[in-house]
Design a protein around this motif. Structure first.
Motif, PDB file in Angstrom:
ATOM      1  N   ARG A 174     -73.850  12.270  45.310  1.00  0.00           N
ATOM      2  CA  ARG A 174     -74.469  13.250  46.207  1.00  0.00           C
ATOM      3  C   ARG A 174     -75.676  12.676  46.950  1.00  0.00           C
ATOM      4  NH1 ARG A 174     -73.708  17.723  48.855  1.00  0.00           N
ATOM      5  NH2 ARG A 174     -75.947  17.563  48.980  1.00  0.00           N
TER       6      ARG A 174
ATOM      7  N   LEU B 123     -71.978  12.285  39.633  1.00  0.00           N
ATOM      8  CA  LEU B 123     -72.067  13.293  40.682  1.00  0.00           C
ATOM      9  C   LEU B 123     -73.391  13.183  41.426  1.00  0.00           C
ATOM     10  CD1 LEU B 123     -69.919  15.379  41.353  1.00  0.00           C
ATOM     11  CD2 LEU B 123     -71.306  17.089  40.201  1.00  0.00           C
TER      12      LEU B 123
ATOM     13  N   CYS C 118     -70.329  12.495  33.801  1.00  0.00           N
ATOM     14  CA  CYS C 118     -69.951  13.303  34.973  1.00  0.00           C
ATOM     15  C   CYS C 118     -71.166  13.621  35.829  1.00  0.00           C
ATOM     16  CB  CYS C 118     -69.305  14.611  34.539  1.00  0.00           C
ATOM     17  SG  CYS C 118     -67.716  14.381  33.766  1.00  0.00           S
TER      18      CYS C 118
END
Lengths: 306, 372
Positions: free
Chosen positions: B367, B363, B359
């Motif tokens: 980003r 992420l 995860c």
């Protein structure tokens, strides 16, 4: 048109409420040395960041060497060299390590393109084991240019390369640009120094996110619609205000130790002006007829309504 | 792939050129282990006691000498005035008052029961609880002796009692250091990993080098891999180094398979590094990145079970703690090192880390943008 390297149409970029670029369009031909002249905040850096695909435009399209700014950004990154206004190489790596690093990530070696950067790099080669952060301003510039050139780009984007560099290094730097241009590289360079405009093939004068005019430096000066006098006096402070009251005067600017007075009328009489100033108790008045410089043109363009 | 190698090479060059980096990598673990492990202990030693013995009998003196004999207590002074002892407590000079009332021995012999009083400074509730527990133990022990001494032999046979024998598993000597070292090692890896990665990309943004990188053909994955792998290697090395120091200095047990430790560490480092990267992408200066990392680190570490037991936290906090990667890795370290747990035993924690790593890494990649 294959001889056009950079093509831009109606580019607009906003930062929040601020309009950084307002409907910019221009073409740069292959092998041209193209200058963007304008004060800080004119939008030069934003434009360069758009062209190097670091920013996305709000509206408008553009291409570099035939590659679309949005769709083909990967190709653009492969064929363009960018030198940001702020020195942005690794300060804790040596001169040679920096150059080697940028060569390798472009999949090439220093050796392979040494010819291209030879003239520039030779000047800093004696310091190749020095950390980049410890170089002087001029040497940093040369290193940055070498790093931007090491992958043999087709187009060079140089954002204010001479800002903060001494006069001698500035001249030297422009000499280097000339040589690169002769090697067939298209160069887009921005600068806040008006006197550098005459060194470009063509210039775009920028102000508040707009291009006011695009032309050769000679043409820009020829297009200057006014007649100019340079006026000197011992009391420059009062001189400026009093000159503005003189009939037929279009504008007055302080220009170093003298004042540049622009007349809208074609016929001007320096003698009459001299009399006028003497009445106002100015001493050692000197009046000379002069040709316009790029800066005079810039001032005029800035103030004239569209 | 070659590009990644070059970025890694450059990263290492920069890390080792940084003068503060080598001391951090080599000295920090030793200092942390030595200071934290020796200082952060719950064993109560040197409880300062003031005795107010108003009885001054053989029995009362025996009780006092029992306290004196214990390694946990330090008899600071004795007086006949409770007021005086209380003043000492107020000044912070003693931690506990042992008051033996007048007629203690007499009462014990005639009425077969008597009272003593402990007054304990409970500003730190936990240490007060421990002090009380120790003191009660001593008193119980003393009680038994009194009982045996005063009972007549014929009665002894009828005296029934349940004897409790105990043995402590996994840490037989109740050595606090054995418990602390694995946790401190996790702390170490976390600090190094989070700070290095959290500061790195943001540093490139701050000095502007990211501009120059962004106009190159390096893609996102290459860039992030080139950033993560060097710190991953440093983190793994740091753990190995810390384990060696722990073994040499504290002789910590290594019951389980060390391979299991390093396998978990490799996943754990990905969690921490991508967490740092994520911080890097949402901040703009090194200072901001530092503060944000610090904030997360403090919360993660205080809730990690390093110092306080997770089981004694309220239910909601325990549920919240499922989001705490540090907790999983400390558990794994203690289980494998102290208990010798196998993969099956640690697998719930291990898989949690794997999910966490997946995860946070995705992420961070999502980003991070090359175009602003």
């Amino acid at each position: 048109m294959s001889d056009i390297t950079v093509h831009v149409e109606h580019l607009t970029k906003k930062y929040g409420e601020t309009l950084a670029l307002d409907d910019i369009s221009f073409d740069v031909g292959k092998g041209e040395l193209f200058g963007f002249i304008g004060p800080d905040g004119a939008g030069k850096t934003t434009l360069f960041r758009l062209l190097t695909t670091l920013l996305l435009a709000d509206t408008g399209t553009g291409s570099v060497a035939g590659f679309d700014l949005v769709k083909d950004y990967k190709n653009i990154r492969n064929i363009s060299g960018y030198m940001p206004g702020k020195f942005s190489l690794y300060q804790d790596l040596t001169v040679e390590e920096n150059l080697k690093f940028f060569a390798t990530i472009f999949g090439t070696t220093i050796h392979e393109n040494y010819d291209l950067i030879k003239n520039i790099y030779q000047q800093i080669e004696p310091f190749k084991n020095r950390k980049a952060g410890k170089l002087s301003g001029g040497m940093k510039q040369k290193l940055a240019l070498s790093c931007a050139m090491i992958h043999k780009p087709e187009v060079l984007f140089l954002d204010e390369p001479t800002t903060g560099v001494d006069a001698v290094s500035r001249l030297e730097f422009w000499e280097m640009l000339k040589r690169l241009k002769d090697a067939g590289i298209t160069i887009l360079v921005s600068t806040p120094y008006m006197d550098e405009a005459s060194l470009c093939d063509r210039v775009a004068l920028m102000q508040n996110g707009r291009i006011m005019t695009i032309s050769t430096p000679g043409q820009v000066i020829r297009n200057y619609p006014l007649s100019l006098l340079s006026v000197k006096s011992s009391d420059i402070y009062h001189l400026l205000g009093e000159l503005r009251d003189y009939p037929g005067v279009h504008s007055v600017y302080a220009f170093g130790q003298s004042a540049h007075v622009a007349f809208s009328a074609q016929k001007i009489e320096p003698e009459a002006l001299s009399e006028f100033l003497k009445k106002k108790k100015h001493e050692s008045v000197e009046i000379t007829r002069i040709d316009a410089t790029i800066e005079d043109c810039f001032m005029e363009l800035m103030n004239s309504p569209e | 792939m070659r590009t990644i190698l070059f970025i890694i090479q450059k990263e290492f060059l920069q890390v080792f050129r940084n003068k503060s980096m080598l001391p951090i990598i080599f000295i920090l673990p030793i200092v942390q282990l030595i200071i934290l492990v020796n200082a952060a202990t719950y064993e109560m030693k040197n409880i300062r006691v003031s005795v107010v013995d108003l009885d001054l009998s053989g029995t009362s003196r025996k009780l006092v000498s029992k306290f004196q004999g214990s390694p946990f207590y330090l008899l600071k002074n004795s007086s006949f005035s409770y007021k005086e002892a209380e003043n000492k407590m107020k000044q912070g000079k003693i931690d506990m008052i042992l008051q033996i009332p007048m007629g203690f021995e007499k009462k014990l012999l005639t009425e077969s029961h008597a009272n003593v009083q402990f007054v304990i400074n409970a500003i730190n509730g936990q240490s007060a609880g421990l002090t009380n527990a120790y003191s009660t133990m001593i008193l119980l022990d003393y009680n038994r002796e009194v009982l045996i001494e005063n009972a007549n032999p014929s009665m002894l046979g009828g005296l029934r009692s349940i004897q409790t024998d105990y043995s402590y598993w996994y840490n037989p000597k109740l050595n606090y250091k054995t418990y602390m070292v694995p946790g401190i090692l996790v702390l170490l890896v976390t600090i190094i990993g989070l700070l290095l990665s959290g500061m790195n990309i943001v540093r490139e943004m701050e000095i502007g080098t990211i501009e120059q990188i962004n106009v190159t053909p390096i893609n996102k994955i290459q860039f992030i891999a080139g950033k993560l792998i060097p710190f991953w290697i440093i983190g793994m090395f740091e753990l190995a180094f810390g384990l060696s120091v722990g073994k040499l200095l504290f002789n910590i047990p290594m019951e389980g398979n060390l391979g299991l430790i390093f396998l978990s560490a490799s996943v754990y480092l990905f969690v921490i590094l991508s967490f740092g990267l994520l911080i890097s992408t949402i901040t703009h200066t090194q200072q901001q990145a530092m503060l944000v990392s610090f904030f997360f680190m403090v919360v993660f570490i205080l809730m990690s079970g390093l110092f306080t037991s997770i089981e004694s936290m309220p239910k909601w906090a325990q549920n919240l703690d499922r989001l705490n990667p540090v907790m999983y890795f400390i558990k794994i370290m203690r289980m494998v090192l102290l208990k010798g747990s196998g993969f099956a035993d640690i697998s719930p924690h291990f898989w949690s880390l794997v999910v966490y790593a997946g995860c946070s890494l995705s992420l961070a990649i999502l980003r991070y943008r090359k175009v602003s």
